[in-house]
Design an enzyme around this catalytic site. Structure first.
Site, PDB file in Angstrom:
ATOM      1  CG  HIS A 114       3.559  55.339  48.355  1.00  0.00           C
ATOM      2  ND1 HIS A 114       2.747  55.595  49.434  1.00  0.00           N
ATOM      3  CD2 HIS A 114       3.193  54.118  47.886  1.00  0.00           C
ATOM      4  CE1 HIS A 114       1.923  54.566  49.619  1.00  0.00           C
ATOM      5  NE2 HIS A 114       2.167  53.670  48.698  1.00  0.00           N
ATOM      6  CG  ASN A 159      -0.793  51.938  52.380  1.00  0.00           C
ATOM      7  OD1 ASN A 159       0.251  52.531  52.136  1.00  0.00           O
ATOM      8  ND2 ASN A 159      -1.369  51.137  51.507  1.00  0.00           N
ATOM      9  CG  HIS A 194      12.375  45.073  49.779  1.00  0.00           C
ATOM     10  ND1 HIS A 194      11.510  44.049  50.086  1.00  0.00           N
ATOM     11  CD2 HIS A 194      12.967  44.698  48.623  1.00  0.00           C
ATOM     12  CE1 HIS A 194      11.576  43.115  49.170  1.00  0.00           C
ATOM     13  NE2 HIS A 194      12.459  43.480  48.263  1.00  0.00           N
ATOM     14  CE1 TYR A 202       7.471  49.095  48.940  1.00  0.00           C
ATOM     15  CE2 TYR A 202       6.244  47.422  47.729  1.00  0.00           C
ATOM     16  CZ  TYR A 202       6.263  48.548  48.539  1.00  0.00           C
ATOM     17  OH  TYR A 202       5.088  49.116  48.940  1.00  0.00           O
TER      18      TYR A 202
END
Length: 692
Positions: free
Chosen positions: A92, A164, A356, A379
């Site tokens: 990402h 996503n 997160h 994360y």
């Protein structure tokens, strides 16, 4: 024309830009305009505020001598430049973002106590869209999964919905995440290919690890190349547990539904965009917001019973490679998000924002999904590495909009000045502060869930079904979408050098659909796999992007003109297009405005700089007297891409001479520019001329 020499403050931000809301490092409201945190001095200074007379010349021993070590300004300037970059995200890395507002409609309050869902409640959000595989410098329109991460700055603490544009994931367990990323990233010996899955290591992994089949099927479909972020669905992927004020629990899956519909680029458009405009998606998002065509998404949930086995209609809700078809559990809309402001500074906001999945609001809790469980660790670990320490929540874009008293102290980049002498619990020296919240004080609730079993490195038997859902997805697509999917598989696999990988991939597809396997095999010059007995599946029409009508807001329409075009008629059509919420872009041989004086029409593009990928439709008003080869190229592309081309009857003959196909289903012949709009709107509501 000349560089200003009189001191003055820096120019203000553009009207379409917004900075993070003004908050202190501890999450409390700060007085003043958020822009006051920008640099305000009228004079160039050092980092310590010392005014400078020049920044073009280093301090030297004579005008031809060596540079002196005592030049503090040189050392400060170069040192800061050398340390400008933070490590980019492993995945990402390439992102675009915007500020906005989420407004709840109250429909979620029966299942979730979170205040963000109170009827009429408005919550500021920051949304980051991204590609997964490419570096920060890669192109936008590659075939890839897209990130869709939303930070809700709620009154009860920050909630991150990190998702996503594809509702299933490659893997079922987070321990395999390094493997799938290593396989999908460029080969470690040559660092190629960039931002692509069309290579050996990716297909080697996913054809040996067939739980990835559902995700690759989505990715090879048109979903792998969205038309824009504004026309892209988002999914929370995992199943979450929510609880209401009565303590009753439900399981939910989160969905973002774009109000413009779900649309994609065709392969030719993606290839052109990667070369002509690698920033195609981020430019589209920023331009839409700047022009006032604010993107909107409805947030919905599939509400599922919190049963002991955590399954629904035979679907394991803890398996992140599975979806629940909308026909079995309809998506209930619980609010709407509108993006209204672009970032002021890319690095400070888009690059430094930290998401997160464990940042939750009261009433929202995680489940034992093994991919989600691993993300809860990963994360946080990533943010500490990228952003230099544990205080990343104090960066302006990450600061909560709820008061913070966490008793965390010190560490790299600590910007708060904490008071008190007892940062521990219990204490008496600080009067016992801070105090614990009661269950009625909007406290985070860990929903008690019964857990039992032996420690084991095994997975449930239900996780072994790798093919029924990709079969359902493929068979739910329209014929044109199925053809696009088969072509995508063939292209990707043709880029693999090892024959065994191509053969294995075709064999895997035989477990999904024999027709798909045969189509891909034929394109690769391979024998089709032997048919296998496949269990029947129920199709899910909601998975297809074709067959419905959508709003035309924000669509871009080219008006093709020449120097002799009627400026008043062109201006009138442009105004009509704008008034219905679309974006008119006038194209001409040069940048010289059409007409003269106050009624002159500005030219947005020239034939030399424009390509078909920018436009959802085109109106051919006039053609230049001298044929423009670029017009023929554009018309050919628009027709191949299934886009509408409206042609004024007086220009039809000239258009045919440069390549217009009058028999093409998307050709609209109109009697003057005033007759264009109704026909254009009707065709654009279907996005493309799908018969093509």
């Amino acid at each position: 024309m000349n560089e200003p020499t009189e001191p003055r403050p820096p120019l203000p931000s553009d009207p379409d830009q917004a900075a993070p809301a003004a908050r202190t490092a501890t999450g409390n409201p700060a007085e003043g305009d958020p822009a006051d945190r920008a640099q305000k001095s009228s004079y160039l200074t050092t980092a310590q505020g010392g005014r400078l007379t020049t920044t073009d010349h280093s301090l030297r021993a004579g005008d031809r001598g060596p540079i002196l070590l005592q030049d503090h300004h040189l050392r400060e300037k170069i040192t800061h430049f050398d340390h400008e970059r933070v490590p980019e995200r492993v995945v990402h890395a390439r992102g675009a973002a915007a500020h906005g507002v989420f407004r709840a409609n109250g429909a979620a309050k029966t299942i979730c106590r979170a205040g963000v869902f109170d009827e009429g409640k408005e919550t500021e959000v920051f949304v980051r869209f991204s590609t997964v595989l490419g570096s920060r410098g890669s192109a936008d329109t590659v075939r890839d999964t897209r990130g869709f991460a939303v930070k809700f700055y709620t009154d009860e603490g920050t909630w991150d919905l990190v998702g996503n544009n594809i509702p299933v994931f490659f893997i079922q367990d987070a321990i395999k995440f390094p493997d799938i990323v290593h396989a999908a990233k460029p080969h470690p010996d040559r660092e190629i290919p960039q931002a692509q899955s069309a290579h050996d290591t990716f297909w080697d992994f996913v054809t040996l690890h067939t739980e990835a089949t559902a995700h690759t099927m989505w990715n090879m479909s048109d979903r792998g190349i969205p038309r824009s972020y504004r026309m892209m669905e988002g999914f929370g992927i995992h199943t979450f547990r929510v609880s209401n004020d009565k303590g009753e629990t439900s399981l939910v899956k989160f969905h973002w539904k774009p109000r413009l519909g779900v649309h994609s680029l065709v392969w030719e458009e993606a290839q052109i965009a990667n070369g002509m405009d690698p920033d195609f998606h981020r430019r589209d998002l920023a331009d839409a917001i700047e022009s006032g065509a604010y993107p909107e998404w409805d947030l919905g949930v599939q509400v599922l019973p919190d049963s002991k086995d955590e399954t629904f209609e035979g679907i394991d809700l803890l398996d992140p490679t599975k979806i629940v078809p909308e026909e079995l559990a309809p998506v209930q809309i619980i609010g709407t998000m509108k993006l209204t402001k672009n970032p002021t500074n890319y690095f400070a906001e888009t690059e430094q924002v930290a998401f997160h999945p464990g940042h939750l609001a009261p009433g929202i809790d995680v489940t034992a999904d093994p991919l989600l469980q691993g993300r809860l660790f990963s994360y946080l670990d990533t943010q500490i590495s990228r952003l230099g320490g544990p205080n990343f929540a104090q960066l302006p874009i990450n600061r909560p909009h709820a008061p913070v008293n966490d008793m965390h102290r010190d560490g790299m980049h600590q910007t708060a000045v904490h008071s008190g002498v007892a940062p521990y619990k219990p204490n008496s020296l600080d009067g016992g502060c801070p105090f614990f919240a009661g269950s009625d004080d909007a406290a985070l609730i860990d929903v008690p869930v019964h857990v039992e079993g032996q420690a084991t490195r095994e997975k449930p038997a239900s996780f072994e079904d790798h093919y029924s859902q990709p079969r359902m997805f493929y068979r739910s697509l329209s014929p044109v979408e199925q053809e696009h999917t088969a072509s995508a598989y063939a292209f990707e696999l043709a880029k693999c050098y090892e024959p065994v990988i191509r053969e294995r991939a075709v064999k895997v597809l035989g477990n999904v659909d024999q027709g798909l396997a045969e189509s891909v095999a034929a394109k690769l010059g391979l024998p089709a796999p032997d048919p296998v007995d496949l269990d029947p599946v129920t199709e899910s029409p909601a998975l297809s992007q074709v067959g419905r009508e959508w709003p035309t807001d924000g669509r871009q329409v080219a008006i093709l003109t020449c120097a002799e075009s009627d400026a008043a008629a062109v201006a009138s059509l442009a105004e009509q297009i704008f008034d219905v919420g679309m974006v008119p872009l006038v194209v001409a041989p040069t940048g010289q405005p059409l007409g003269k004086g106050d009624s002159a029409v500005a030219i947005a593009r020239t034939y030399f700089t424009a390509r078909s990928i920018e436009f959802d439709a085109a109106v051919l008003a006039d053609l230049p007297a001298e044929p423009e080869p670029a017009v023929g190229v554009m018309l050919g592309e628009l027709q191949r891409q299934g886009k509408v081309v409206a042609v004024v009857d007086s220009a039809v003959a000239a258009a045919e001479a440069v390549g217009l196909d009058r028999d093409y289903e998307g050709t609209l012949e109109v009697n003057g520019l005033s007759a264009v709009l109704p026909s254009l709107l009707n065709e654009l509501a279907h996005h493309r001329v799908w018969a093509k």
